[in-house]
Write a protein that holds these residues in place. Structure first.
Motif, mmCIF file in Angstrom:
data_model
loop_
_atom_site.group_PDB
_atom_site.id
_atom_site.type_symbol
_atom_site.label_atom_id
_atom_site.label_comp_id
_atom_site.label_asym_id
_atom_site.label_seq_id
_atom_site.Cartn_x
_atom_site.Cartn_y
_atom_site.Cartn_z
ATOM 1 N N LEU A 156 0.852 -1.178 0.000
ATOM 2 C CA LEU A 156 0.000 0.000 0.000
ATOM 3 C C LEU A 156 0.887 1.227 0.000
ATOM 4 O O LEU A 156 2.016 1.192 0.469
ATOM 5 N N MET A 157 0.349 2.328 -0.518
ATOM 6 C CA MET A 157 1.089 3.575 -0.551
ATOM 7 C C MET A 157 0.188 4.680 -0.031
ATOM 8 O O MET A 157 -0.961 4.800 -0.459
ATOM 9 N N TYR A 158 0.680 5.469 0.890
ATOM 10 C CA TYR A 158 -0.077 6.587 1.465
ATOM 11 C C TYR A 158 -0.025 7.788 0.522
ATOM 12 O O TYR A 158 1.055 8.210 0.103
ATOM 13 N N VAL A 159 -1.185 8.307 0.182
ATOM 14 C CA VAL A 159 -1.272 9.502 -0.647
ATOM 15 C C VAL A 159 -2.165 10.487 0.079
ATOM 16 O O VAL A 159 -3.332 10.220 0.307
ATOM 17 N N GLY A 160 -1.637 11.595 0.494
ATOM 18 C CA GLY A 160 -2.505 12.537 1.184
ATOM 19 C C GLY A 160 -1.736 13.574 1.833
ATOM 20 O O GLY A 160 -1.935 14.430 2.483
#
Length: 78
Positions: free
Chosen positions: A74-78
């Motif tokens: 998973l990759m955090y985008v925000g």
């Protein structure tokens, strides 16, 4: 006391961990319990607490059995 929570978007990274990495990429390297379960177009992280490193976007999950931190696709985008 109330804390405001920003909207957080976590997107699956369709890469080596789901397709090319094989079965061992979906398991905890310490106790070998299954953590990541690919289900069609979805990614299930079983029974885990997620930890996000904001600057790099890297997401790790705490293994439910041995309590070690495991990198998940998973990759955090925000």
């Amino acid at each position: 006391m109330t804390f405001s929570i920003d909207k957080v978007y976590v997107y699956p990274m369709f890469g080596e961990a789901l397709s090319g990495g094989g079965e061992s990429a979906n398991r905890c390297p310490v106790c070998r319990s299954k953590i990541v379960v690919p289900d069609g177009g979805q990614v299930l992280i079983k029974n885990a607490i997620l930890r996000v490193d904001r600057p790099s976007g890297r997401v790790t999950a705490k293994c439910a059995q041995c309590k070690s931190w495991v990198e998940v696709p998973l990759m955090y985008v925000g």
